[in-house]
Scaffold this active site. Structure first.
Site, PDB file in Angstrom:
ATOM      1  N   LYS A  22       0.827  -1.192   0.106  1.00 10.51           N
ATOM      2  CA  LYS A  22       0.165   0.101  -0.071  1.00 10.51           C
ATOM      3  C   LYS A  22       0.930   1.192  -0.004  1.00 10.51           C
ATOM      4  O   LYS A  22       0.655   2.266  -0.759  1.00 10.51           O
ATOM      5  CB  LYS A  22      -0.803  -0.054   1.394  1.00 10.51           C
ATOM      6  CG  LYS A  22      -1.441   1.490   1.474  1.00 10.51           C
ATOM      7  CD  LYS A  22      -2.348   1.349   2.777  1.00 10.51           C
ATOM      8  CE  LYS A  22      -1.912   1.346   4.004  1.00 10.51           C
ATOM      9  NZ  LYS A  22      -1.490   2.884   4.273  1.00 10.51           N
ATOM     10  N   ASN A  23       1.804   1.284   1.046  1.00 15.88           N
ATOM     11  CA  ASN A  23       2.758   2.557   1.076  1.00 15.88           C
ATOM     12  C   ASN A  23       3.648   2.830   0.083  1.00 15.88           C
ATOM     13  O   ASN A  23       4.187   3.787   0.043  1.00 15.88           O
ATOM     14  CB  ASN A  23       3.268   2.682   2.404  1.00 15.88           C
ATOM     15  CG  ASN A  23       2.257   2.641   3.523  1.00 15.88           C
ATOM     16  OD1 ASN A  23       1.140   2.756   3.289  1.00 15.88           O
ATOM     17  ND2 ASN A  23       2.715   2.338   4.752  1.00 15.88           N
ATOM     18  N   CYS A 116      -3.245  21.248  12.637  1.00 14.26           N
ATOM     19  CA  CYS A 116      -2.468  22.356  11.900  1.00 14.26           C
ATOM     20  C   CYS A 116      -0.957  21.825  11.508  1.00 14.26           C
ATOM     21  O   CYS A 116      -1.072  20.561  11.439  1.00 14.26           O
ATOM     22  CB  CYS A 116      -2.078  23.503  13.097  1.00 14.26           C
ATOM     23  SG  CYS A 116      -0.821  22.863  14.128  1.00 14.26           S
ATOM     24  N   ARG A 121      -1.448  16.143  13.471  1.00 16.38           N
ATOM     25  CA  ARG A 121      -0.986  15.575  12.274  1.00 16.38           C
ATOM     26  C   ARG A 121       0.158  16.117  11.586  1.00 16.38           C
ATOM     27  O   ARG A 121      -0.164  16.565  10.580  1.00 16.38           O
ATOM     28  CB  ARG A 121      -2.033  14.667  11.481  1.00 16.38           C
ATOM     29  CG  ARG A 121      -2.958  14.285  12.119  1.00 16.38           C
ATOM     30  CD  ARG A 121      -2.618  12.804  12.585  1.00 16.38           C
ATOM     31  NE  ARG A 121      -1.821  11.983  11.636  1.00 16.38           N
ATOM     32  CZ  ARG A 121      -2.407  11.049  10.755  1.00 16.38           C
ATOM     33  NH1 ARG A 121      -3.756  11.138  10.604  1.00 16.38           N
ATOM     34  NH2 ARG A 121      -1.613  10.599  10.177  1.00 16.38           N
ATOM     35  N   ASP A 304       3.694   0.041  12.613  1.00 14.18           N
ATOM     36  CA  ASP A 304       2.772  -0.537  11.957  1.00 14.18           C
ATOM     37  C   ASP A 304       2.224  -1.933  12.284  1.00 14.18           C
ATOM     38  O   ASP A 304       1.377  -2.652  12.007  1.00 14.18           O
ATOM     39  CB  ASP A 304       2.647  -0.630  10.510  1.00 14.18           C
ATOM     40  CG  ASP A 304       2.503   0.861   9.829  1.00 14.18           C
ATOM     41  OD1 ASP A 304       2.992   1.097   8.805  1.00 14.18           O
ATOM     42  OD2 ASP A 304       2.348   1.982  10.680  1.00 14.18           O
ATOM     43  N   ARG A 396      -8.989  -0.306   4.056  1.00 20.21           N
ATOM     44  CA  ARG A 396      -8.208   0.770   3.481  1.00 20.21           C
ATOM     45  C   ARG A 396      -6.937   0.013   3.165  1.00 20.21           C
ATOM     46  O   ARG A 396      -6.018   0.723   2.306  1.00 20.21           O
ATOM     47  CB  ARG A 396      -7.577   1.872   4.646  1.00 20.21           C
ATOM     48  CG  ARG A 396      -8.968   2.631   4.799  1.00 20.21           C
ATOM     49  CD  ARG A 396      -8.533   4.092   5.792  1.00 20.21           C
ATOM     50  NE  ARG A 396      -7.437   4.542   5.202  1.00 20.21           N
ATOM     51  CZ  ARG A 396      -6.940   5.608   5.702  1.00 20.21           C
ATOM     52  NH1 ARG A 396      -7.573   6.260   6.750  1.00 20.21           N
ATOM     53  NH2 ARG A 396      -5.953   6.309   5.304  1.00 20.21           N
TER      54      ARG A 396
HETATM   55  C1  EPZ Z   1       4.115   6.512   6.927  1.00 23.89           C
HETATM   56  O1  EPZ Z   1       3.305   7.616   7.353  1.00 23.89           O
HETATM   57  C2  EPZ Z   1       2.975   5.404   6.834  1.00 23.89           C
HETATM   58  N1  EPZ Z   1       1.913   6.203   5.640  1.00 23.89           N
HETATM   59  C3  EPZ Z   1       2.409   4.930   7.920  1.00 23.89           C
HETATM   60  O2  EPZ Z   1       1.849   3.856   7.534  1.00 23.89           O
HETATM   61  C4  EPZ Z   1       3.501   4.536   8.943  1.00 23.89           C
HETATM   62  O3  EPZ Z   1       2.877   4.380  10.135  1.00 23.89           O
HETATM   63  C5  EPZ Z   1       4.559   5.656   9.107  1.00 23.89           C
HETATM   64  O4  EPZ Z   1       5.167   6.185   7.832  1.00 23.89           O
HETATM   65  C6  EPZ Z   1       5.739   5.365   9.889  1.00 23.89           C
HETATM   66  O5  EPZ Z   1       6.311   4.353   9.485  1.00 23.89           O
HETATM   67  C7  EPZ Z   1       2.076   5.877   4.409  1.00 23.89           C
HETATM   68  O6  EPZ Z   1       3.351   5.394   3.975  1.00 23.89           O
HETATM   69  C8  EPZ Z   1       1.016   6.221   3.522  1.00 23.89           C
HETATM   70  P1  EPZ Z   1       6.049   9.694   9.327  1.00 23.89           P
HETATM   71  P2  EPZ Z   1       3.830   9.165   7.586  1.00 23.89           P
HETATM   72  O7  EPZ Z   1       5.833  11.086   8.477  1.00 23.89           O
HETATM   73  O8  EPZ Z   1       4.727   9.395   6.398  1.00 23.89           O
HETATM   74  C9  EPZ Z   1       6.117  12.920  13.038  1.00 23.89           C
HETATM   75  C10 EPZ Z   1      -0.098   2.536   7.510  1.00 23.89           C
HETATM   76  O9  EPZ Z   1      -0.741   1.696   8.482  1.00 23.89           O
HETATM   77  N2  EPZ Z   1       6.246  13.887  11.832  1.00 23.89           N
HETATM   78  O10 EPZ Z   1       7.145   8.937   9.167  1.00 23.89           O
HETATM   79  O11 EPZ Z   1       2.544  10.107   7.845  1.00 23.89           O
HETATM   80  C11 EPZ Z   1       4.721  12.140  12.545  1.00 23.89           C
HETATM   81  O12 EPZ Z   1       3.760  12.780  13.670  1.00 23.89           O
HETATM   82  C12 EPZ Z   1       0.356   3.941   8.080  1.00 23.89           C
HETATM   83  O13 EPZ Z   1       0.122   1.985   6.555  1.00 23.89           O
HETATM   84  C13 EPZ Z   1       6.311  15.136  12.214  1.00 23.89           C
HETATM   85  O14 EPZ Z   1       6.665  15.580  13.451  1.00 23.89           O
HETATM   86  O15 EPZ Z   1       4.804   8.809   8.951  1.00 23.89           O
HETATM   87  C14 EPZ Z   1       5.156  10.781  13.438  1.00 23.89           C
HETATM   88  O16 EPZ Z   1       5.092  10.764  14.884  1.00 23.89           O
HETATM   89  C15 EPZ Z   1      -0.116   4.399   9.253  1.00 23.89           C
HETATM   90  N3  EPZ Z   1       6.580  15.986  11.293  1.00 23.89           N
HETATM   91  C16 EPZ Z   1       6.388  10.493  12.920  1.00 23.89           C
HETATM   92  O17 EPZ Z   1       6.812  11.692  12.487  1.00 23.89           O
HETATM   93  C17 EPZ Z   1       6.385  15.898   9.901  1.00 23.89           C
HETATM   94  O18 EPZ Z   1       6.537  16.874   9.126  1.00 23.89           O
HETATM   95  C18 EPZ Z   1       6.418   9.472  11.649  1.00 23.89           C
HETATM   96  O19 EPZ Z   1       5.884   9.905  10.738  1.00 23.89           O
HETATM   97  C19 EPZ Z   1       6.130  14.489   9.538  1.00 23.89           C
HETATM   98  C20 EPZ Z   1       5.984  13.651  10.514  1.00 23.89           C
END
Ligand code: EPZ
Length: 420
Positions: A22-23, A116, A121, A304, A396
């Site tokens: 998916k990702n 925000c 998020r 995950d 999803r």
């Molecule tokens: C990706 O989400 C995956 N989704 C998520 O999978 C997965 O849990 C996550 O990476 C971590 O591996 C997709 O690839 C579509 P991150 P993403 O940016 O990119 C913080 C699933 O179940 N952060 O690596 O949104 C954030 O809040 C989904 O398939 C910031 O602080 O994850 C989190 O605490 C759920 N600022 C951490 O980093 C930012 O600008 C990791 O988030 C971006 C992120």
């Protein structure tokens, strides 16, 4: 609405094919914005999130059609540079269109995923990186408005190796003028797959697979075709389904190298494995040993898979601690598992699981994709019948989960429900 009705107690046996990741496809679909033309993706999973991304691209004027595992995209006619809230609120990955739109067209209007830019998020790393590349970023009415004459290559250090920020900034940098270095980049397999796909499109990227990506911007790119890598989280989930039911399950079309942390922890818990090329067989007799895990970025134990591990440890004969370090609060599955009779205590970002308690069927409600997978795993070992509501969360990210589990011997049925 639909629900799952599961009668627990069956040992899972047999073979199951793992679908495409998916990702990976969710990152590659927005990459089609970077070059006009026709793209063909194979081994694409039939998931709600893929449909949502398709609808977003179609609303932008891009043709996108999924047929029996093949996705055709034609990005000749991009008419809109917006990702409206109606799509982004459903799926955070919609935010991936930002980098490609700014990079190719110099403008984008993309809804914030929720909250925000800085929480809950957050997308601050995406926005800071784009500003460093020379984009003007404003936030108005819950939307990110980005503008630039031309992105200029630069050095970007990510405070957190964010998967999404790495993907967005990679797709922004490939058409920037000059060289960009992204340090502390995410190295999840889906990001490596995206980088390889961009190279197929004509991008110039060094350091693929490492946390130091060096991108030499080019003037233009061209379409490419891609075979999607297997979904490592579906693979891990199916392995735990086999183990938690004391079964014997072989997963096919997977990549064992992408789930070494999960396999290692399952071995520590007493699971036996046969692993060859793209197949993994797991066997389990009796309850697992209690094994603590702490989630980490790749190649650590994936966040995950955290909720699935909580479910697995319900079957263990001792106490285990599951610590989540990636997200501040990713334990919505705990109260629902407690409805099945699980004894779990929360201490900050750690779930303390007291295994071996008898689980009894109940009605429970999914609230996110992987938390819902944990409820399915709990239901597979609960005595009697469990109903899981709001299974659209599961649809999803898991292709035909009920069908795949039924073919392994699980008593699981999808039924309509009037629950809203
Ligand atoms: C990706 O989400 C995956 N989704 C998520 O999978 C997965 O849990 C996550 O990476 C971590 O591996 C997709 O690839 C579509 P991150 P993403 O940016 O990119 C913080 C699933 O179940 N952060 O690596 O949104 C954030 O809040 C989904 O398939 C910031 O602080 O994850 C989190 O605490 C759920 N600022 C951490 O980093 C930012 O600008 C990791 O988030 C971006 C992120």
């Amino acid at each position: 609405m639909e629900k799952f009705v599961i009668t627990g107690g069956k040992k899972l046996k047999g073979k199951v094919r793992i679908s495409g990741a998916k990702n990976a496809i969710l990152a590659m679909m927005p990459a089609t914005i970077l070059a006009s033309g026709v793209y063909r993706f194979q081994n694409v999973p039939n998931l709600r999130d893929v449909w949502t991304m398709s609808r977003l691209l179609i609303d932008m004027g891009i043709y996108s059609e999924l047929n029996d595992g093949e996705l055709f995209v034609n990005s000749h006619e991009i008419k809109s540079f917006e990702a409206p809230y109606e799509h982004v609120k459903k799926m955070r990955a919609s935010f991936y269109v930002l980098g490609p739109l700014v990079s190719r067209f110099g403008k984008a209007k993309v809804s914030l995923p929720g909250g925000c830019a800085w929480g809950p998020r957050p997308v601050d790393l995406h926005l800071k990186g784009l500003e460093k590349l020379g984009a003007d970023i404003d936030i108005e009415g819950g939307y990110v408005i980005a503008k630039t004459n031309k992105l200029i290559g630069t050095r970007i250090h990510l405070d957190i190796p964010s998967v999404g920020a790495t993907g967005n900034l990679l797709m922004a940098a490939v058409l920037a003028k000059g060289t960009t270095v992204i340090s502390n980049a995410a190295i999840e397999p889906e990001i490596t797959a995206l980088a390889k796909f961009l190279v197929k499109m004509g991008a110039r990227i060094d350091g693929i697979g490492t946390n130091m990506l060096e991108i030499e911007g080019v003037d233009d790119l061209h379409p490419a075709n891609e075979l999607i890598i297997p979904d490592r989280i579906e693979a891990g989930t199916m392995l735990i389904a086999g183990a938690i039911t004391e079964g014997n399950v072989t997963i096919e079309n997977c990549n064992p190298y992408h789930i070494t942390a999960v396999i290692s922890k399952m071995e520590e818990a007493g699971c036996e494995f046969d692993i060859c090329e793209n197949k993994i067989t797991v066997r389990m007799e009796g309850p697992p040993k209690p094994v603590d895990i702490t989630t980490a970025v790749y190649p650590g134990f994936p966040t995950d898979m955290q909720s699935q591990w909580v479910a697995f440890m319900l079957k263990s004969n001792g106490v285990s601690k599951i610590t989540e370090t990636i997200y501040p609060d990713r334990f919505k599955h705990v109260p629902e598992l407690q409805r099945l009779g699980a004894q779990i205590e929360m201490s900050e970002n750690t779930a303390i699981v007291y295994g071996g308690k008898k689980l009894s069927g109940a009605t429970v409600m999914g609230s996110d994709l992987r938390g819902s997978a944990a409820l399915v795993l709990g239901a597979l070992i609960a005595e009697g019948t469990t109903e899981i509501l709001r299974i659209y969360h599961l649809d999803r990210g898991y292709e035909s989960l009920d069908k795949k589990l039924r073919e392994l011997g699980a008593e699981i049925w999808r039924e309509q429900t009037e629950e809203y």
